[in-house]
Write a protein that holds these residues in place. Structure first.
Motif, PDB file in Angstrom:
ATOM      1  N   GLU A  25       0.891  -1.150  -0.043  1.00  0.00           N
ATOM      2  CA  GLU A  25      -0.105  -0.003  -0.130  1.00  0.00           C
ATOM      3  C   GLU A  25       0.860   1.372  -0.211  1.00  0.00           C
ATOM      4  O   GLU A  25       1.913   1.347   0.653  1.00  0.00           O
ATOM      5  N   LYS A  26       0.284   2.227  -0.687  1.00  0.00           N
ATOM      6  CA  LYS A  26       1.267   3.476  -0.748  1.00  0.00           C
ATOM      7  C   LYS A  26       0.315   4.683  -0.195  1.00  0.00           C
ATOM      8  O   LYS A  26      -0.997   4.525  -0.706  1.00  0.00           O
ATOM      9  N   HIS A  27       0.807   5.605   0.567  1.00  0.00           N
ATOM     10  CA  HIS A  27      -0.060   6.687   1.088  1.00  0.00           C
ATOM     11  C   HIS A  27       0.513   8.015   0.933  1.00  0.00           C
ATOM     12  O   HIS A  27       1.738   8.381   0.924  1.00  0.00           O
ATOM     13  N   LEU A  28      -0.064   8.861   0.351  1.00  0.00           N
ATOM     14  CA  LEU A  28       0.016  10.345  -0.001  1.00  0.00           C
ATOM     15  C   LEU A  28      -0.436  11.210   1.024  1.00  0.00           C
ATOM     16  O   LEU A  28      -1.415  11.245   1.626  1.00  0.00           O
ATOM     17  N   PHE A  29       0.605  11.989   1.396  1.00  0.00           N
ATOM     18  CA  PHE A  29       0.396  13.268   2.280  1.00  0.00           C
ATOM     19  C   PHE A  29       0.530  14.623   1.708  1.00  0.00           C
ATOM     20  O   PHE A  29       1.793  14.735   1.357  1.00  0.00           O
ATOM     21  N   ILE A  30      -0.646  15.286   1.797  1.00  0.00           N
ATOM     22  CA  ILE A  30      -0.573  16.583   1.316  1.00  0.00           C
ATOM     23  C   ILE A  30      -0.441  17.668   2.512  1.00  0.00           C
ATOM     24  O   ILE A  30      -1.581  17.723   3.279  1.00  0.00           O
ATOM     25  N   LEU A  31       0.614  18.439   2.729  1.00  0.00           N
ATOM     26  CA  LEU A  31       0.834  19.597   3.780  1.00  0.00           C
ATOM     27  C   LEU A  31       0.616  20.984   3.189  1.00  0.00           C
ATOM     28  O   LEU A  31       1.391  21.057   2.276  1.00  0.00           O
ATOM     29  N   SER A  32      -0.333  21.607   3.654  1.00  0.00           N
ATOM     30  CA  SER A  32      -0.137  23.009   3.353  1.00  0.00           C
ATOM     31  C   SER A  32      -0.869  24.073   4.387  1.00  0.00           C
ATOM     32  O   SER A  32      -1.343  23.734   5.684  1.00  0.00           O
ATOM     33  N   GLY A  33      -0.827  25.175   4.005  1.00  0.00           N
ATOM     34  CA  GLY A  33      -1.169  26.182   5.226  1.00  0.00           C
ATOM     35  C   GLY A  33      -0.095  27.602   5.128  1.00  0.00           C
ATOM     36  O   GLY A  33       0.498  27.734   4.129  1.00  0.00           O
ATOM     37  N   GLN A  34      -0.119  28.173   6.154  1.00  0.00           N
ATOM     38  CA  GLN A  34       0.688  29.402   6.202  1.00  0.00           C
ATOM     39  C   GLN A  34       1.812  29.358   6.969  1.00  0.00           C
ATOM     40  O   GLN A  34       2.377  28.054   7.151  1.00  0.00           O
ATOM     41  N   SER A  35       2.265  30.215   7.894  1.00  0.00           N
ATOM     42  CA  SER A  35       3.676  29.967   8.341  1.00  0.00           C
ATOM     43  C   SER A  35       4.114  29.019   8.925  1.00  0.00           C
ATOM     44  O   SER A  35       5.205  28.404   9.303  1.00  0.00           O
ATOM     45  N   ASN A  36       3.195  28.747   9.943  1.00  0.00           N
ATOM     46  CA  ASN A  36       3.390  27.445  10.864  1.00  0.00           C
ATOM     47  C   ASN A  36       3.454  26.035  10.365  1.00  0.00           C
ATOM     48  O   ASN A  36       4.304  25.294  10.633  1.00  0.00           O
ATOM     49  N   MET A  37       2.902  26.156   9.257  1.00  0.00           N
ATOM     50  CA  MET A  37       3.254  24.889   8.195  1.00  0.00           C
ATOM     51  C   MET A  37       4.298  24.974   7.321  1.00  0.00           C
ATOM     52  O   MET A  37       5.401  24.028   7.155  1.00  0.00           O
ATOM     53  N   GLU A  38       4.604  26.139   7.079  1.00  0.00           N
ATOM     54  CA  GLU A  38       5.948  26.609   6.286  1.00  0.00           C
ATOM     55  C   GLU A  38       7.215  26.184   7.187  1.00  0.00           C
ATOM     56  O   GLU A  38       8.237  25.633   6.611  1.00  0.00           O
ATOM     57  N   LEU A  39       7.162  26.574   8.556  1.00  0.00           N
ATOM     58  CA  LEU A  39       8.257  26.077   9.410  1.00  0.00           C
ATOM     59  C   LEU A  39       8.267  24.881   9.853  1.00  0.00           C
ATOM     60  O   LEU A  39       9.310  24.408  10.322  1.00  0.00           O
ATOM     61  N   LEU A  40       7.376  23.983   9.648  1.00  0.00           N
ATOM     62  CA  LEU A  40       7.337  22.509   9.892  1.00  0.00           C
ATOM     63  C   LEU A  40       8.200  21.766   9.068  1.00  0.00           C
ATOM     64  O   LEU A  40       8.223  21.998   7.506  1.00  0.00           O
ATOM     65  N   GLN A  41       9.122  20.987   9.465  1.00  0.00           N
ATOM     66  CA  GLN A  41      10.217  20.140   8.620  1.00  0.00           C
ATOM     67  C   GLN A  41       9.793  18.955   8.709  1.00  0.00           C
ATOM     68  O   GLN A  41      10.079  18.197   9.890  1.00  0.00           O
ATOM     69  N   PRO A  42       8.958  18.377   7.859  1.00  0.00           N
ATOM     70  CA  PRO A  42       8.544  17.128   7.887  1.00  0.00           C
ATOM     71  C   PRO A  42       9.553  15.782   8.229  1.00  0.00           C
ATOM     72  O   PRO A  42       9.202  14.974   8.568  1.00  0.00           O
ATOM     73  N   ASN A  43      11.038  15.979   7.516  1.00  0.00           N
ATOM     74  CA  ASN A  43      12.080  14.869   7.899  1.00  0.00           C
ATOM     75  C   ASN A  43      12.294  14.848   9.437  1.00  0.00           C
ATOM     76  O   ASN A  43      13.197  14.128   9.709  1.00  0.00           O
ATOM     77  N   GLU A  44      11.805  16.149  10.236  1.00  0.00           N
ATOM     78  CA  GLU A  44      12.197  16.114  11.751  1.00  0.00           C
ATOM     79  C   GLU A  44      11.586  14.832  12.575  1.00  0.00           C
ATOM     80  O   GLU A  44      12.087  14.374  13.255  1.00  0.00           O
TER      81      GLU A  44
END
Length: 237
Positions: A25-44
């Motif tokens: 199974e494959k899963h897609l995650f779409i992340l969006s929004g303004q600055s608090n999403m912009e500053l989120l680093q998914p790799n962390e």
């Protein structure tokens, strides 16, 4: 005895076949929004938690966010409650979907999860009166464009920052709308961010009840988004 062994063997075959199917199974995650999403680093934290649960090769994460932007920069049919201004200008949504299109590359995803962290600008502009309609409309817009009726939706509720400060008259209203929408559907959910905006930020500055999260706060926020995503995926087969 032979019959019992046969049943055990059959059970193992079914178990491993099911395990392999899950593994594919494959899963897609779409992340969006303004600055608090912009500053989120998914790799962390976001990606590591999802990778541990589903396997690194089974997840695709697309993120596009822009600070200080209202929801009308995503939702095509946005309209003010009265008058004709301001107007919808979904340029950020278009940019997001270009990235989504490039990333999926004809992949067949078992699940799609939309993660949204936004609302500060609309609170500042006193546009909370159309935020609920816009939020639901954005979700439906994305679902239609992806041609799916099973998209999971996670909302990061605005922190408590604007509850006691001037300049964001609709802050409380938008927080309430975000929870209301998130609790209106089995595929929806929300995370709390009230405890994430104090400490040391990414610039090394000490912050207290800030509009942005601390460095540790963003790590925890990524963890919460990931765990909520897993919860929604596994509770909505």
């Amino acid at each position: 005895m032979r019959y019992r062994n046969f049943l055990v063997l059959l059970g193992l075959i079914i178990f491993f076949a099911s395990f392999q199917e899950k593994d594919r199974e494959k899963h897609l995650f779409i992340l969006s929004g303004q600055s608090n999403m912009e500053l989120l680093q998914p790799n962390e934290s976001f990606i590591p938690i999802l990778s541990k649960r589903f396997g690194k090769k089974s997840i695709t994460v697309v993120k596009f966010a822009k600070g200080t932007q209202p929801i009308r920069k995503w939702y095509r049919d946005w309209k003010p409650l009265e008058g004709k201004e301001p107007k919808a200008d979904p340029i950020l949504y278009d940019s997001l979907m270009i990235r989504v299109s490039q990333s999926i590359n004809r992949e067949d995803f078992s699940t799609v999860t939309f993660v949204w962290m936004q609302g500060e600008r609309d609170a500042h502009e006193s546009l909370g009166n159309v935020y609920e309609k816009s939020l639901l409309g954005l979700y439906q817009q994305l679902s239609n464009d992806l041609n799916r009726n099973d998209v999971n939706f996670i909302i990061g509720r605005l922190s408590d920052c604007g509850l006691t400060k001037k300049g964001w008259p609709d802050w409380s209203m938008i927080r309430e709308i975000q929870v209301k929408v998130a609790e209106s559907h089995p595929r929806f959910g929300w995370i709390n961010t009230d405890d994430l905006n104090e400490g040391v930020n990414r610039k090394g500055e000490i912050i207290q009840n800030d509009i942005h999260m601390s460095r540790t706060g963003y790590i925890v926020m990524g963890e919460r988004f990931a765990r909520k995503a897993i919860e929604l995926i596994e509770s909505n087969p």
